[in-house]
Design a protein around this motif. Structure first.
Motif, PDB file in Angstrom:
ATOM      1  N   ALA A 155      -6.175  -1.174  -4.897  1.00 21.21           N
ATOM      2  CA  ALA A 155      -5.818  -0.425  -3.698  1.00 21.21           C
ATOM      3  C   ALA A 155      -4.464  -0.876  -3.163  1.00 21.21           C
ATOM      4  O   ALA A 155      -4.040  -2.021  -3.379  1.00 21.21           O
ATOM      5  CB  ALA A 155      -6.892  -0.621  -2.622  1.00 21.21           C
ATOM      6  N   ALA A 156      -3.788   0.018  -2.469  1.00 21.59           N
ATOM      7  CA  ALA A 156      -2.531  -0.340  -1.808  1.00 21.59           C
ATOM      8  C   ALA A 156      -2.812  -1.323  -0.678  1.00 21.59           C
ATOM      9  O   ALA A 156      -3.823  -1.222   0.024  1.00 21.59           O
ATOM     10  CB  ALA A 156      -1.858   0.914  -1.269  1.00 21.59           C
ATOM     11  N   LEU A 157      -1.908  -2.280  -0.478  1.00 14.90           N
ATOM     12  CA  LEU A 157      -2.119  -3.301   0.550  1.00 14.90           C
ATOM     13  C   LEU A 157      -1.770  -2.817   1.943  1.00 14.90           C
ATOM     14  O   LEU A 157      -2.355  -3.264   2.926  1.00 14.90           O
ATOM     15  CB  LEU A 157      -1.295  -4.544   0.212  1.00 14.90           C
ATOM     16  CG  LEU A 157      -1.614  -5.233  -1.112  1.00 14.90           C
ATOM     17  CD1 LEU A 157      -0.740  -6.469  -1.280  1.00 14.90           C
ATOM     18  CD2 LEU A 157      -3.087  -5.613  -1.187  1.00 14.90           C
ATOM     19  N   GLY A 158      -0.758  -1.939   2.048  1.00 18.46           N
ATOM     20  CA  GLY A 158      -0.363  -1.411   3.348  1.00 18.46           C
ATOM     21  C   GLY A 158       0.785  -2.194   3.981  1.00 18.46           C
ATOM     22  O   GLY A 158       1.084  -3.330   3.606  1.00 18.46           O
ATOM     23  N   VAL A 159       1.412  -1.573   4.986  1.00 14.73           N
ATOM     24  CA  VAL A 159       2.624  -2.139   5.582  1.00 14.73           C
ATOM     25  C   VAL A 159       2.325  -3.392   6.396  1.00 14.73           C
ATOM     26  O   VAL A 159       3.179  -4.277   6.516  1.00 14.73           O
ATOM     27  CB  VAL A 159       3.337  -1.093   6.455  1.00 14.73           C
ATOM     28  CG1 VAL A 159       3.873   0.044   5.607  1.00 14.73           C
ATOM     29  CG2 VAL A 159       2.413  -0.549   7.542  1.00 14.73           C
ATOM     30  N   GLU A 229       6.697  -4.809  -3.502  1.00 14.28           N
ATOM     31  CA  GLU A 229       6.731  -3.559  -2.756  1.00 14.28           C
ATOM     32  C   GLU A 229       5.874  -2.463  -3.389  1.00 14.28           C
ATOM     33  O   GLU A 229       5.232  -1.682  -2.700  1.00 14.28           O
ATOM     34  CB  GLU A 229       8.183  -3.079  -2.636  1.00 14.28           C
ATOM     35  CG  GLU A 229       8.361  -1.849  -1.749  1.00 14.28           C
ATOM     36  CD  GLU A 229       8.022  -2.116  -0.288  1.00 14.28           C
ATOM     37  OE1 GLU A 229       7.737  -1.134   0.423  1.00 14.28           O
ATOM     38  OE2 GLU A 229       8.024  -3.288   0.132  1.00 14.28           O
ATOM     39  N   SER A 230       5.824  -2.421  -4.722  1.00 16.37           N
ATOM     40  CA  SER A 230       5.148  -1.305  -5.374  1.00 16.37           C
ATOM     41  C   SER A 230       3.637  -1.350  -5.204  1.00 16.37           C
ATOM     42  O   SER A 230       2.985  -0.325  -5.339  1.00 16.37           O
ATOM     43  CB  SER A 230       5.512  -1.250  -6.864  1.00 16.37           C
ATOM     44  OG  SER A 230       5.076  -2.427  -7.507  1.00 16.37           O
ATOM     45  N   TRP A 231       3.053  -2.517  -4.940  1.00 12.35           N
ATOM     46  CA  TRP A 231       1.617  -2.478  -4.669  1.00 12.35           C
ATOM     47  C   TRP A 231       1.296  -2.627  -3.186  1.00 12.35           C
ATOM     48  O   TRP A 231       0.159  -2.619  -2.779  1.00 12.35           O
ATOM     49  CB  TRP A 231       0.829  -3.447  -5.538  1.00 12.35           C
ATOM     50  CG  TRP A 231       0.836  -4.900  -5.247  1.00 12.35           C
ATOM     51  CD1 TRP A 231       0.048  -5.558  -4.357  1.00 12.35           C
ATOM     52  CD2 TRP A 231       1.604  -5.902  -5.899  1.00 12.35           C
ATOM     53  NE1 TRP A 231       0.288  -6.909  -4.412  1.00 12.35           N
ATOM     54  CE2 TRP A 231       1.242  -7.147  -5.358  1.00 12.35           C
ATOM     55  CE3 TRP A 231       2.573  -5.863  -6.901  1.00 12.35           C
ATOM     56  CZ2 TRP A 231       1.814  -8.345  -5.770  1.00 12.35           C
ATOM     57  CZ3 TRP A 231       3.133  -7.060  -7.313  1.00 12.35           C
ATOM     58  CH2 TRP A 231       2.763  -8.269  -6.744  1.00 12.35           C
TER      59      TRP A 231
END
Length: 313
Positions: A155-159, A229-231
């Motif tokens: 899953a994406a980690l988020g900002v 950044e990409s994940w």
């Protein structure tokens, strides 16, 4: 004993790869046994040197190939185990202009498998290296026979996670006066720790280099932020579903990959399996090496065609 090989990665970036072997001394813990030998008159099996199948070990972000030394030595009696310093890390080049995107890391691993004659290889990856491993397996199934995914999320980690990680990087009390200070801060004093973790101190001591004013990281923190950044912004479930070879998802119960997400990853993987290791955090293979061998050994042995005779020392 260790041998270095130079690999030409994407864009001609020079990468350092390391083949570890057992030093003289007591015998190593059991490793996956040799697969059945080739028939008379045939050459060595594909992906091997001197008849041994290949394993490529991929470290995580901020890491280096040396973090895999114990695993590689354990495997070296039966396979050719090579660990790669990924771009921006270890003794590999750190191009000022990059790139440090997913395509670059996957292309570099692809180049390592091809140029070192490892394929079809078993890929063993930790964190960012695990993501690289499953993306290469999805892109080039002909080069990969099995994948071990250690403590990496799909899953994406988020900002928010991006901001917290950047703040943590800038909180390091640089420079460190001694390597003992490095081990103490990262292993016990870092406010990000939930409890003392000596293996974490050892991990960071490996990536520091001595400068005129003390010990500093041997990588660019700016480049590490770019690599991550990409994940932060992207999820990687689609590539996970394209991995057709056997895949083992391993997590420490106190690591960064949660149980529910790990089990969903196994469900998405066409041939996925799951294992967890108690009393281990993110650095599973360094914190609980005996349990790591016990879990990974049979999986690697099966991928090579014959199950090993146990993995605990």
């Amino acid at each position: 004993m260790v041998r270095r090989f130079d690999v030409s990665g994407q864009g001609g970036v020079r990468l350092a790869a390391w083949e570890f072997a057992d030093p003289p001394g007591p015998p190593a813990p059991p490793a996956p046994p040799d697969p059945p030998g080739p028939s008379a008159g045939s050459g060595p099996p594909a992906g091997s040197a001197a008849g041994r199948p290949g394993v490529l070990l991929l470290h995580g972000l901020l890491g280096r190939a040396a973090h895999w030394a114990d695993t590689a030595r354990w495997l070296s009696g039966r396979v050719r185990a090579v660990a790669l310093d990924q771009r921006g890390h270890g003794r590999s080049a750190k191009p000022a202009a990059g790139p440090f995107d997913r395509d670059a890391f996957v292309s570099d691993a692809e180049a390592a498998v091809e140029q070192l004659g490892l394929g079809p290889a078993v890929l063993i990856g930790h964190a960012m290296g695990a993501l690289t491993a499953w993306q290469l397996a999805a892109r080039r199934p002909d080069l990969v026979r099995a994948v071990v995914i250690c403590d990496m999320r799909a899953a994406a980690l988020g900002v928010r996670a991006r901001r917290e990680w950047r703040d943590w990087l800038t909180s390091w009390p640089l420079p460190f006066a001694t390597l003992a200070d490095v081990r103490r801060w990262f292993g016990a004093e870092d406010p990000a720790l939930d409890r003392p973790r000596p293996a974490r101190g050892d991990f960071f001591a490996e990536v520091m280099v001595e400068r005129v004013d003390g010990w500093r990281p041997g990588f660019s923190r700016r480049q590490m932020l770019a690599a991550r950044e990409s994940w932060v912004r992207d999820a990687h479930w689609e590539e996970l579903a394209q991995v057709r070879c056997p895949a083992l998802v391993v997590r420490g119960l106190e690591g960064e990959l949660g149980r529910a997400e790990a089990q969903e990853m196994v469900r998405v993987l066409p041939r996925g399996r799951y294992a967890d290791i108690p009393d281990a955090g993110h650095l599973v293979h360094m914190e609980r090496p005996a349990e790591w061998r016990e879990i990974v050994g049979p999986f690697v042995g099966e991928a090579l065609g014959v199950a090993p005779a146990g993995g605990r020392s």
